[in-house]
Design a protein around this motif. Structure first.
Motif, PDB file in Angstrom:
ATOM      1  N   VAL A  51       5.317 -16.265 -17.975  1.00  9.85           N
ATOM      2  CA  VAL A  51       4.490 -16.832 -19.042  1.00  9.85           C
ATOM      3  C   VAL A  51       5.152 -18.109 -19.521  1.00  9.85           C
ATOM      4  N   THR A  52       4.408 -19.192 -19.532  1.00  8.03           N
ATOM      5  CA  THR A  52       4.968 -20.454 -19.986  1.00  8.03           C
ATOM      6  C   THR A  52       5.283 -20.415 -21.476  1.00  8.03           C
ATOM      7  N   ARG A  53       6.319 -21.115 -21.851  1.00  6.48           N
ATOM      8  CA  ARG A  53       6.675 -21.194 -23.270  1.00  6.48           C
ATOM      9  C   ARG A  53       5.847 -22.239 -23.997  1.00  6.48           C
ATOM     10  N   ASP A  54       5.123 -23.046 -23.272  1.00  4.52           N
ATOM     11  CA  ASP A  54       4.384 -24.157 -23.873  1.00  4.52           C
ATOM     12  C   ASP A  54       2.890 -23.877 -23.938  1.00  4.52           C
ATOM     13  N   ALA A  69       3.820 -11.189 -21.256  1.00  2.00           N
ATOM     14  CA  ALA A  69       3.773 -10.864 -19.826  1.00  2.00           C
ATOM     15  C   ALA A  69       3.498  -9.373 -19.617  1.00  2.00           C
ATOM     16  N   SER A  70       4.071  -8.521 -20.469  1.00  2.00           N
ATOM     17  CA  SER A  70       3.832  -7.076 -20.367  1.00  2.00           C
ATOM     18  C   SER A  70       2.364  -6.743 -20.612  1.00  2.00           C
ATOM     19  N   HIS A  71       1.775  -7.357 -21.618  1.00  2.00           N
ATOM     20  CA  HIS A  71       0.365  -7.118 -21.915  1.00  2.00           C
ATOM     21  C   HIS A  71      -0.521  -7.595 -20.759  1.00  2.00           C
ATOM     22  N   LEU A  72      -0.185  -8.723 -20.175  1.00  2.00           N
ATOM     23  CA  LEU A  72      -0.960  -9.227 -19.036  1.00  2.00           C
ATOM     24  C   LEU A  72      -0.861  -8.289 -17.838  1.00  2.00           C
ATOM     25  N   LYS A  73       0.322  -7.714 -17.622  1.00  2.00           N
ATOM     26  CA  LYS A  73       0.483  -6.754 -16.527  1.00  2.00           C
ATOM     27  C   LYS A  73      -0.380  -5.507 -16.759  1.00  2.00           C
ATOM     28  N   ILE A  74      -0.428  -5.033 -17.990  1.00  2.00           N
ATOM     29  CA  ILE A  74      -1.281  -3.889 -18.305  1.00  2.00           C
ATOM     30  C   ILE A  74      -2.740  -4.238 -18.037  1.00  2.00           C
ATOM     31  N   LEU A  75      -3.155  -5.406 -18.455  1.00  2.00           N
ATOM     32  CA  LEU A  75      -4.537  -5.812 -18.248  1.00  2.00           C
ATOM     33  C   LEU A  75      -4.880  -5.868 -16.762  1.00  2.00           C
ATOM     34  N   LYS A  76      -3.967  -6.360 -15.955  1.00  2.00           N
ATOM     35  CA  LYS A  76      -4.192  -6.395 -14.504  1.00  2.00           C
ATOM     36  C   LYS A  76      -4.343  -4.979 -13.937  1.00  2.00           C
ATOM     37  N   VAL A  77      -3.502  -4.054 -14.397  1.00  2.00           N
ATOM     38  CA  VAL A  77      -3.600  -2.660 -13.947  1.00  2.00           C
ATOM     39  C   VAL A  77      -4.940  -2.066 -14.379  1.00  2.00           C
ATOM     40  N   PHE A  78      -5.301  -2.263 -15.622  1.00  2.00           N
ATOM     41  CA  PHE A  78      -6.563  -1.746 -16.150  1.00  2.00           C
ATOM     42  C   PHE A  78      -7.757  -2.251 -15.342  1.00  2.00           C
ATOM     43  N   ALA A  86      -9.845   0.007 -22.462  1.00  2.00           N
ATOM     44  CA  ALA A  86      -8.408   0.276 -22.503  1.00  2.00           C
ATOM     45  C   ALA A  86      -7.917   0.148 -23.938  1.00  2.00           C
ATOM     46  N   VAL A  87      -6.977   0.996 -24.275  1.00  2.00           N
ATOM     47  CA  VAL A  87      -6.278   0.911 -25.550  1.00  2.00           C
ATOM     48  C   VAL A  87      -4.827   0.624 -25.199  1.00  2.00           C
ATOM     49  N   VAL A  88      -4.313  -0.475 -25.724  1.00  2.00           N
ATOM     50  CA  VAL A  88      -2.928  -0.855 -25.461  1.00  2.00           C
ATOM     51  C   VAL A  88      -2.169  -0.759 -26.773  1.00  2.00           C
ATOM     52  N   LEU A  89      -1.137   0.080 -26.765  1.00  2.00           N
ATOM     53  CA  LEU A  89      -0.330   0.289 -27.964  1.00  2.00           C
ATOM     54  C   LEU A  89       1.117  -0.082 -27.689  1.00  2.00           C
ATOM     55  N   GLU A  90       1.732  -0.736 -28.637  1.00  2.00           N
ATOM     56  CA  GLU A  90       3.170  -0.935 -28.541  1.00  2.00           C
ATOM     57  C   GLU A  90       3.829   0.311 -29.111  1.00  2.00           C
ATOM     58  N   PRO A 134     -17.007 -10.560 -23.630  1.00  2.00           N
ATOM     59  CA  PRO A 134     -16.261  -9.812 -22.614  1.00  2.00           C
ATOM     60  C   PRO A 134     -15.010 -10.558 -22.182  1.00  2.00           C
ATOM     61  N   ILE A 135     -13.963  -9.793 -21.885  1.00  2.00           N
ATOM     62  CA  ILE A 135     -12.707 -10.386 -21.446  1.00  2.00           C
ATOM     63  C   ILE A 135     -12.864 -11.039 -20.079  1.00  2.00           C
ATOM     64  N   CYS A 136     -13.657 -10.439 -19.208  1.00  2.00           N
ATOM     65  CA  CYS A 136     -13.801 -10.939 -17.842  1.00  2.00           C
ATOM     66  C   CYS A 136     -14.225 -12.403 -17.866  1.00  2.00           C
ATOM     67  N   GLY A 137     -13.529 -13.196 -17.106  1.00  2.00           N
ATOM     68  CA  GLY A 137     -13.831 -14.611 -17.044  1.00  2.00           C
ATOM     69  C   GLY A 137     -13.170 -15.422 -18.142  1.00  2.00           C
ATOM     70  N   GLN A 138     -12.627 -14.771 -19.152  1.00  2.00           N
ATOM     71  CA  GLN A 138     -11.995 -15.484 -20.258  1.00  2.00           C
ATOM     72  C   GLN A 138     -10.520 -15.789 -19.981  1.00  2.00           C
ATOM     73  N   LEU A 139      -9.892 -14.995 -19.115  1.00  2.00           N
ATOM     74  CA  LEU A 139      -8.486 -15.192 -18.793  1.00  2.00           C
ATOM     75  C   LEU A 139      -8.361 -15.676 -17.363  1.00  2.00           C
ATOM     76  N   GLU A 140      -7.929 -16.887 -17.185  1.00  2.00           N
ATOM     77  CA  GLU A 140      -7.853 -17.467 -15.846  1.00  2.00           C
ATOM     78  C   GLU A 140      -6.826 -16.775 -14.970  1.00  2.00           C
ATOM     79  N   LEU A 141      -5.816 -16.175 -15.566  1.00  2.00           N
ATOM     80  CA  LEU A 141      -4.735 -15.554 -14.794  1.00  2.00           C
ATOM     81  C   LEU A 141      -5.163 -14.260 -14.126  1.00  2.00           C
TER      82      LEU A 141
END
Length: 146
Positions: A51-54, A69-78, A86-90, A134-141
């Protein structure tokens, strides 16, 4: 409609995981642990590759980079599952007694996109951010497979 509950947890915090397990079990919610990326165990180049710092948060600290980066990995798995939500909890979340009912209510009301309920600020008001797209299409990664 079905959902998964992911608990983001660092390997070095087993007590937090134990606390979350008790809360979720008491609510009758099945869940799975997701190993968080530990920013303290990676050098800055490794974090910058994830994840870029900028980005939208200028000069994001290493801990925030690792959490993002952890949240993005969960989203990819989901996105690879057949679940509709999905419910993501810390692992330091404190769940209300009606949390499971609230989650089911969101699903039954066909909530789409991102529903983010943050920590309770000192004022006592609960901060809520609800994005109705919807999230789909909103996150380029992340390619959308739903």
């Amino acid at each position: 409609m079905s959902y998964s509950v992911y608990v983001l947890n660092l390997d070095r915090h087993p007590k937090r995981l134990e606390t979350m397990a008790k809360q979720l079990s008491a609510l009758g919610m099945p869940w799975q642990r997701f190993t968080a990326i530990d920013g303290s165990s990676l050098d800055q180049d490794e974090l910058d590759a994830l994840v870029t710092r900028d980005g939208p948060i200028p000069r994001m600290p290493s801990g925030a980079q690792a959490v993002t980066a952890s949240h993005l990995k969960i989203l990819k798995v989901f996105l690879q599952t057949n679940d509709t939500h999905a419910v993501v909890l810390e692992d330091d979340a404190v769940l209300a007694a009606d949390f499971a009912i609230a989650v089911l209510g969101l699903i039954e009301n066909k909530a789409e996109g991102l529903v983010n309920i943050n920590r309770q600020p000192p004022s006592g008001d609960v901060k809520k951010v609800i994005v109705g797209k919807p999230i789909c299409g909103q996150l380029e990664l992340i390619p959308c497979t739903i």
